[in-house]
Design a protein around this motif. Structure first.
Motif, PDB file in Angstrom:
ATOM      1  N   ASP A 196       0.844  -1.189   0.000  1.00  0.00           N
ATOM      2  CA  ASP A 196       0.000   0.000   0.000  1.00  0.00           C
ATOM      3  C   ASP A 196       0.882   1.244   0.000  1.00  0.00           C
ATOM      4  O   ASP A 196       1.913   1.276   0.681  1.00  0.00           O
ATOM      5  CB  ASP A 196      -0.910   0.021   1.224  1.00  0.00           C
ATOM      6  CG  ASP A 196      -1.924  -1.099   1.197  1.00  0.00           C
ATOM      7  OD1 ASP A 196      -2.239  -1.582   0.097  1.00  0.00           O
ATOM      8  OD2 ASP A 196      -2.399  -1.482   2.279  1.00  0.00           O
ATOM      9  N   PRO A 197       0.495   2.263  -0.727  1.00  0.00           N
ATOM     10  CA  PRO A 197       1.282   3.497  -0.701  1.00  0.00           C
ATOM     11  C   PRO A 197       1.174   4.150   0.675  1.00  0.00           C
ATOM     12  O   PRO A 197       0.153   4.019   1.355  1.00  0.00           O
ATOM     13  CB  PRO A 197       0.627   4.365  -1.774  1.00  0.00           C
ATOM     14  CG  PRO A 197      -0.746   3.828  -1.917  1.00  0.00           C
ATOM     15  CD  PRO A 197      -0.653   2.368  -1.604  1.00  0.00           C
ATOM     16  N   PRO A 198       2.226   4.826   1.102  1.00  0.00           N
ATOM     17  CA  PRO A 198       2.163   5.466   2.425  1.00  0.00           C
ATOM     18  C   PRO A 198       1.124   6.579   2.437  1.00  0.00           C
ATOM     19  O   PRO A 198       0.948   7.303   1.449  1.00  0.00           O
ATOM     20  CB  PRO A 198       3.564   6.029   2.625  1.00  0.00           C
ATOM     21  CG  PRO A 198       4.155   6.114   1.261  1.00  0.00           C
ATOM     22  CD  PRO A 198       3.491   5.055   0.438  1.00  0.00           C
ATOM     23  N   ALA A 199       0.441   6.708   3.541  1.00  0.00           N
ATOM     24  CA  ALA A 199      -0.562   7.747   3.684  1.00  0.00           C
ATOM     25  C   ALA A 199       0.150   9.082   3.881  1.00  0.00           C
ATOM     26  O   ALA A 199       0.966   9.234   4.778  1.00  0.00           O
ATOM     27  CB  ALA A 199      -1.483   7.446   4.855  1.00  0.00           C
ATOM     28  N   GLU A 200      -0.159  10.053   3.041  1.00  0.00           N
ATOM     29  CA  GLU A 200       0.541  11.339   3.101  1.00  0.00           C
ATOM     30  C   GLU A 200       0.200  12.108   4.377  1.00  0.00           C
ATOM     31  O   GLU A 200       1.047  12.777   4.944  1.00  0.00           O
ATOM     32  CB  GLU A 200       0.186  12.168   1.874  1.00  0.00           C
ATOM     33  CG  GLU A 200       0.736  11.587   0.593  1.00  0.00           C
ATOM     34  CD  GLU A 200       0.389  12.432  -0.601  1.00  0.00           C
ATOM     35  OE1 GLU A 200       0.039  13.614  -0.410  1.00  0.00           O
ATOM     36  OE2 GLU A 200       0.462  11.916  -1.718  1.00  0.00           O
ATOM     37  N   ASP A 201      -1.027  12.008   4.845  1.00  0.00           N
ATOM     38  CA  ASP A 201      -1.430  12.750   6.035  1.00  0.00           C
ATOM     39  C   ASP A 201      -0.650  12.270   7.259  1.00  0.00           C
ATOM     40  O   ASP A 201      -0.217  13.078   8.077  1.00  0.00           O
ATOM     41  CB  ASP A 201      -2.919  12.610   6.280  1.00  0.00           C
ATOM     42  CG  ASP A 201      -3.738  13.251   5.167  1.00  0.00           C
ATOM     43  OD1 ASP A 201      -4.883  12.828   4.980  1.00  0.00           O
ATOM     44  OD2 ASP A 201      -3.212  14.164   4.513  1.00  0.00           O
ATOM     45  N   LEU A 202      -0.482  10.974   7.403  1.00  0.00           N
ATOM     46  CA  LEU A 202       0.246  10.449   8.560  1.00  0.00           C
ATOM     47  C   LEU A 202       1.704  10.871   8.517  1.00  0.00           C
ATOM     48  O   LEU A 202       2.278  11.279   9.522  1.00  0.00           O
ATOM     49  CB  LEU A 202       0.139   8.920   8.611  1.00  0.00           C
ATOM     50  CG  LEU A 202      -1.249   8.357   8.870  1.00  0.00           C
ATOM     51  CD1 LEU A 202      -1.224   6.839   8.782  1.00  0.00           C
ATOM     52  CD2 LEU A 202      -1.739   8.797  10.229  1.00  0.00           C
ATOM     53  N   ASN A 203       2.348  10.768   7.361  1.00  0.00           N
ATOM     54  CA  ASN A 203       3.746  11.165   7.248  1.00  0.00           C
ATOM     55  C   ASN A 203       3.909  12.657   7.468  1.00  0.00           C
ATOM     56  O   ASN A 203       4.863  13.107   8.093  1.00  0.00           O
ATOM     57  CB  ASN A 203       4.307  10.770   5.873  1.00  0.00           C
ATOM     58  CG  ASN A 203       4.466   9.276   5.741  1.00  0.00           C
ATOM     59  OD1 ASN A 203       4.580   8.570   6.728  1.00  0.00           O
ATOM     60  ND2 ASN A 203       4.451   8.793   4.508  1.00  0.00           N
ATOM     61  N   HIS A 204       2.976  13.442   6.973  1.00  0.00           N
ATOM     62  CA  HIS A 204       3.074  14.890   7.121  1.00  0.00           C
ATOM     63  C   HIS A 204       2.927  15.294   8.587  1.00  0.00           C
ATOM     64  O   HIS A 204       3.658  16.142   9.079  1.00  0.00           O
ATOM     65  CB  HIS A 204       2.002  15.571   6.263  1.00  0.00           C
ATOM     66  CG  HIS A 204       2.118  17.048   6.235  1.00  0.00           C
ATOM     67  ND1 HIS A 204       3.188  17.689   5.670  1.00  0.00           N
ATOM     68  CD2 HIS A 204       1.302  18.030   6.716  1.00  0.00           C
ATOM     69  CE1 HIS A 204       3.027  18.999   5.804  1.00  0.00           C
ATOM     70  NE2 HIS A 204       1.887  19.216   6.432  1.00  0.00           N
ATOM     71  N   SER A 205       1.997  14.677   9.300  1.00  0.00           N
ATOM     72  CA  SER A 205       1.801  15.029  10.703  1.00  0.00           C
ATOM     73  C   SER A 205       2.986  14.601  11.553  1.00  0.00           C
ATOM     74  O   SER A 205       3.359  15.284  12.496  1.00  0.00           O
ATOM     75  CB  SER A 205       0.508  14.411  11.238  1.00  0.00           C
ATOM     76  OG  SER A 205       0.588  13.003  11.186  1.00  0.00           O
TER      77      SER A 205
END
Length: 51
Positions: free
Chosen positions: A34-43
């Motif tokens: 699965d591609p990494p979730a951008e919101d989780l990485n950004h937070s």
């Protein structure tokens, strides 16, 4: 005695055939990531820079 040897050889061959089929099927399976979730990485990045 010969009967036991023949039955044993048949069992070994059956186990070998089943093992080869299962291994072949496992190698044909295509795994996906699965591609990494951008919101989780950004937070997580924001939390590190805020401190």
């Amino acid at each position: 005695m010969v009967t036991v040897l023949i039955i044993s050889i048949i069992i070994v061959l059956l186990v070998l055939i089943v093992s080869l089929k299962v291994t072949n099927k496992a190698y044909q399976y295509k795994h996906t990531i699965d591609p990494p979730a951008e919101d989780l990485n950004h937070s997580k990045h924001e939390r590190k820079t805020d401190a």
